[in-house]
Each structure stands twice: as C-alpha cells, then as structure tokens.
Write a protein that holds these residues in place. Structure first.
Motif, PDB file in Angstrom:
ATOM      1  N   GLY A  26      55.941 -19.241  36.199  1.00 12.54           N
ATOM      2  CA  GLY A  26      56.343 -18.342  35.123  1.00 12.54           C
ATOM      3  C   GLY A  26      56.277 -19.013  33.767  1.00 12.54           C
ATOM      4  O   GLY A  26      55.823 -18.418  32.786  1.00 12.54           O
ATOM      5  N   LEU A  27      56.722 -20.271  33.702  1.00  9.09           N
ATOM      6  CA  LEU A  27      56.666 -21.002  32.433  1.00  9.09           C
ATOM      7  C   LEU A  27      55.224 -21.233  31.992  1.00  9.09           C
ATOM      8  O   LEU A  27      54.910 -21.129  30.801  1.00  9.09           O
ATOM      9  CB  LEU A  27      57.395 -22.341  32.558  1.00  9.09           C
ATOM     10  N   LEU A  28      54.354 -21.499  32.931  1.00  7.78           N
ATOM     11  CA  LEU A  28      52.938 -21.689  32.588  1.00  7.78           C
ATOM     12  C   LEU A  28      52.315 -20.386  32.094  1.00  7.78           C
ATOM     13  O   LEU A  28      51.486 -20.398  31.181  1.00  7.78           O
ATOM     14  CB  LEU A  28      52.173 -22.265  33.774  1.00  7.78           C
ATOM     15  N   LYS A  29      52.740 -19.255  32.674  1.00  8.52           N
ATOM     16  CA  LYS A  29      52.278 -17.952  32.166  1.00  8.52           C
ATOM     17  C   LYS A  29      52.765 -17.739  30.737  1.00  8.52           C
ATOM     18  O   LYS A  29      52.020 -17.284  29.868  1.00  8.52           O
ATOM     19  CB  LYS A  29      52.794 -16.811  33.044  1.00  8.52           C
ATOM     20  N   LEU A  30      54.030 -18.061  30.505  1.00  7.49           N
ATOM     21  CA  LEU A  30      54.598 -17.912  29.165  1.00  7.49           C
ATOM     22  C   LEU A  30      53.855 -18.785  28.159  1.00  7.49           C
ATOM     23  O   LEU A  30      53.609 -18.376  27.025  1.00  7.49           O
ATOM     24  CB  LEU A  30      56.088 -18.286  29.163  1.00  7.49           C
ATOM     25  N   GLU A  31      53.492 -19.985  28.591  1.00  7.82           N
ATOM     26  CA  GLU A  31      52.796 -20.922  27.713  1.00  7.82           C
ATOM     27  C   GLU A  31      51.441 -20.375  27.265  1.00  7.82           C
ATOM     28  O   GLU A  31      51.010 -20.611  26.142  1.00  7.82           O
ATOM     29  CB  GLU A  31      52.609 -22.247  28.455  1.00  7.82           C
ATOM     30  N   ARG A  32      50.787 -19.611  28.120  1.00  8.75           N
ATOM     31  CA  ARG A  32      49.454 -19.089  27.808  1.00  8.75           C
ATOM     32  C   ARG A  32      49.469 -17.796  27.002  1.00  8.75           C
ATOM     33  O   ARG A  32      48.415 -17.344  26.552  1.00  8.75           O
ATOM     34  CB  ARG A  32      48.675 -18.865  29.113  1.00  8.75           C
ATOM     35  N   LEU A  33      50.622 -17.211  26.821  1.00 11.14           N
ATOM     36  CA  LEU A  33      50.712 -15.941  26.088  1.00 11.14           C
ATOM     37  C   LEU A  33      50.432 -16.135  24.610  1.00 11.14           C
ATOM     38  O   LEU A  33      50.834 -17.130  24.016  1.00 11.14           O
ATOM     39  CB  LEU A  33      52.097 -15.328  26.245  1.00 11.14           C
ATOM     40  N   ASP A  34      49.754 -15.165  24.032  1.00  5.87           N
ATOM     41  CA  ASP A  34      49.546 -15.182  22.584  1.00  5.87           C
ATOM     42  C   ASP A  34      50.287 -14.017  21.932  1.00  5.87           C
ATOM     43  O   ASP A  34      49.949 -13.578  20.841  1.00  5.87           O
ATOM     44  CB  ASP A  34      48.053 -15.149  22.254  1.00  5.87           C
ATOM     45  N   GLN A  35      51.286 -13.535  22.632  1.00  2.85           N
ATOM     46  CA  GLN A  35      52.099 -12.430  22.136  1.00  2.85           C
ATOM     47  C   GLN A  35      53.542 -12.680  22.566  1.00  2.85           C
ATOM     48  O   GLN A  35      53.826 -13.644  23.258  1.00  2.85           O
ATOM     49  CB  GLN A  35      51.601 -11.108  22.716  1.00  2.85           C
ATOM     50  N   ALA A  36      54.429 -11.795  22.188  1.00  2.00           N
ATOM     51  CA  ALA A  36      55.829 -11.930  22.571  1.00  2.00           C
ATOM     52  C   ALA A  36      55.940 -11.897  24.105  1.00  2.00           C
ATOM     53  O   ALA A  36      55.277 -11.091  24.757  1.00  2.00           O
ATOM     54  CB  ALA A  36      56.647 -10.795  21.972  1.00  2.00           C
ATOM     55  N   PRO A  37      56.751 -12.777  24.659  1.00  2.00           N
ATOM     56  CA  PRO A  37      56.874 -12.820  26.115  1.00  2.00           C
ATOM     57  C   PRO A  37      57.523 -11.553  26.662  1.00  2.00           C
ATOM     58  O   PRO A  37      58.481 -11.046  26.081  1.00  2.00           O
ATOM     59  CB  PRO A  37      57.748 -14.042  26.379  1.00  2.00           C
ATOM     60  N   PRO A  38      56.985 -11.037  27.762  1.00  2.00           N
ATOM     61  CA  PRO A  38      57.583  -9.842  28.361  1.00  2.00           C
ATOM     62  C   PRO A  38      58.974 -10.139  28.929  1.00  2.00           C
ATOM     63  O   PRO A  38      59.190 -11.196  29.531  1.00  2.00           O
ATOM     64  CB  PRO A  38      56.605  -9.453  29.472  1.00  2.00           C
ATOM     65  N   ALA A  39      59.874  -9.222  28.718  1.00  2.00           N
ATOM     66  CA  ALA A  39      61.257  -9.388  29.176  1.00  2.00           C
ATOM     67  C   ALA A  39      61.335  -9.622  30.676  1.00  2.00           C
ATOM     68  O   ALA A  39      62.141 -10.434  31.137  1.00  2.00           O
ATOM     69  CB  ALA A  39      62.081  -8.162  28.780  1.00  2.00           C
ATOM     70  N   GLU A  40      60.504  -8.939  31.451  1.00  2.00           N
ATOM     71  CA  GLU A  40      60.585  -9.095  32.910  1.00  2.00           C
ATOM     72  C   GLU A  40      60.228 -10.510  33.345  1.00  2.00           C
ATOM     73  O   GLU A  40      60.805 -11.046  34.298  1.00  2.00           O
ATOM     74  CB  GLU A  40      59.745  -8.049  33.653  1.00  2.00           C
ATOM     75  N   LEU A  41      59.299 -11.152  32.649  1.00  2.29           N
ATOM     76  CA  LEU A  41      58.938 -12.527  32.988  1.00  2.29           C
ATOM     77  C   LEU A  41      60.058 -13.491  32.581  1.00  2.29           C
ATOM     78  O   LEU A  41      60.428 -14.389  33.340  1.00  2.29           O
ATOM     79  CB  LEU A  41      57.617 -12.914  32.318  1.00  2.29           C
ATOM     80  N   LEU A  42      60.615 -13.295  31.399  1.00  2.00           N
ATOM     81  CA  LEU A  42      61.749 -14.125  30.977  1.00  2.00           C
ATOM     82  C   LEU A  42      62.933 -13.965  31.923  1.00  2.00           C
ATOM     83  O   LEU A  42      63.594 -14.942  32.285  1.00  2.00           O
ATOM     84  CB  LEU A  42      62.173 -13.772  29.551  1.00  2.00           C
ATOM     85  N   ASN A  43      63.199 -12.740  32.333  1.00  2.24           N
ATOM     86  CA  ASN A  43      64.303 -12.495  33.268  1.00  2.24           C
ATOM     87  C   ASN A  43      64.043 -13.158  34.619  1.00  2.24           C
ATOM     88  O   ASN A  43      64.962 -13.697  35.228  1.00  2.24           O
ATOM     89  CB  ASN A  43      64.532 -10.994  33.447  1.00  2.24           C
ATOM     90  N   ALA A  44      62.805 -13.129  35.079  1.00  3.65           N
ATOM     91  CA  ALA A  44      62.471 -13.722  36.380  1.00  3.65           C
ATOM     92  C   ALA A  44      62.677 -15.234  36.360  1.00  3.65           C
ATOM     93  O   ALA A  44      63.276 -15.794  37.289  1.00  3.65           O
ATOM     94  CB  ALA A  44      61.037 -13.381  36.764  1.00  3.65           C
ATOM     95  N   VAL A  45      62.192 -15.909  35.318  1.00  2.00           N
ATOM     96  CA  VAL A  45      62.364 -17.365  35.278  1.00  2.00           C
ATOM     97  C   VAL A  45      63.838 -17.734  35.076  1.00  2.00           C
ATOM     98  O   VAL A  45      64.316 -18.721  35.635  1.00  2.00           O
ATOM     99  CB  VAL A  45      61.441 -18.047  34.240  1.00  2.00           C
ATOM    100  N   PHE A  46      64.546 -16.929  34.309  1.00  2.00           N
ATOM    101  CA  PHE A  46      65.985 -17.156  34.146  1.00  2.00           C
ATOM    102  C   PHE A  46      66.702 -17.045  35.494  1.00  2.00           C
ATOM    103  O   PHE A  46      67.540 -17.888  35.831  1.00  2.00           O
ATOM    104  CB  PHE A  46      66.575 -16.159  33.146  1.00  2.00           C
ATOM    105  N   ARG A  47      66.388 -16.013  36.260  1.00  2.00           N
ATOM    106  CA  ARG A  47      67.031 -15.820  37.567  1.00  2.00           C
ATOM    107  C   ARG A  47      66.768 -16.985  38.512  1.00  2.00           C
ATOM    108  O   ARG A  47      67.656 -17.397  39.272  1.00  2.00           O
ATOM    109  CB  ARG A  47      66.575 -14.511  38.213  1.00  2.00           C
TER     110      ARG A  47
END
Length: 133
Positions: A26-47
C-alpha cells in the motif's frame, strides 16, 4: 502465560507478516501516486498498522507495539489531512515497516539498540505536523 505461548506467537507473527506485506504494498502504491491519495488506500494501510499494534499490545510485545504505534500515528495524520505525502514521509514509513519486520522476526527479543533513533524520523514528522497546525 500468553506472551510466551509459542503457538500464539507463531500465529501472530504469521498474520502480522501478511499485514506488513499489505502495508508495504500500500505504501509503495501511495509513493507512485501523482494525485491525492485515495481514502480507502490510506484507511487500509492504517488498519494494517493498527492491527499489528493491537496484537502486540495483547501479547505484551512492547517494542513492537511502540514501533507500530508510531507508524500508525503518521498514517493517521495522512488520513486526517494533517500530513502531506511526500518522499520524506514515505521513506520514514517504509523504514518503519522494515523495523517492524525486524522486531517481528524475534518477537520476544529485546529491541534493537538503535530503535529509538530509527523511530525518530517518524516522530519528527508527527511533531512537524503538530507545529504546522
């Protein structure tokens, strides 16, 4: 005693290893984003970080719990919009995942001597966000 039961520790280590894999992916996906991170991905890595912290707490694995808690705090700041995702934040989170893996490889062992130093980057990010608000 719960924390010394090898079967429980093995089950916790196996589940946590899976969660760490998902957290890192999930963190690697976030790293590759060129836009605001989707809430569902942030929530998943937080969980994932939260679940590891909670399990470590139940098993009285204080070093693992403390490291997961620090990681969870940074992820929560991202979820709440208090932190911006950037190279420094992403690298600190990935380093935190590496530390969790190391701690998980020997759940009952003493914390690495450099643990507080390794967590300092996460604490700096948390403190910097608090100063900015």
């Amino acid at each position: 005693m719960l924390e010394t039961d090898p079967e429980i520790l093995a089950a916790f280590a196996e589940e946590s290893a899976e969660r760490l894999g998902a957290l890192e992916a999930g963190l690697l996906k976030l790293e590759r984003l060129d836009q605001a991170p989707p809430a569902e991905l942030l929530n998943a890595v937080f969980r994932d970080a939260h679940s590891i912290k909670a399990g470590a707490n139940l098993l009285h694995l204080k070093s693992l719990e403390a490291a997961a808690h620090r990681l969870e705090n940074v992820l929560d700041g991202l979820r709440k919009g208090q932190l911006a995702l950037g190279d420094e934040v992403t690298q600190a989170l990935l380093d935190g995942v590496d530390l969790l893996r190391e701690l998980l490889s020997s759940p009952g062992a003493a914390a690495p001597a450099d643990m507080s130093q390794r967590l300092a980057a996460l604490q700096f990010i948390i403190g910097h966000a608090a100063e900015a608000s």
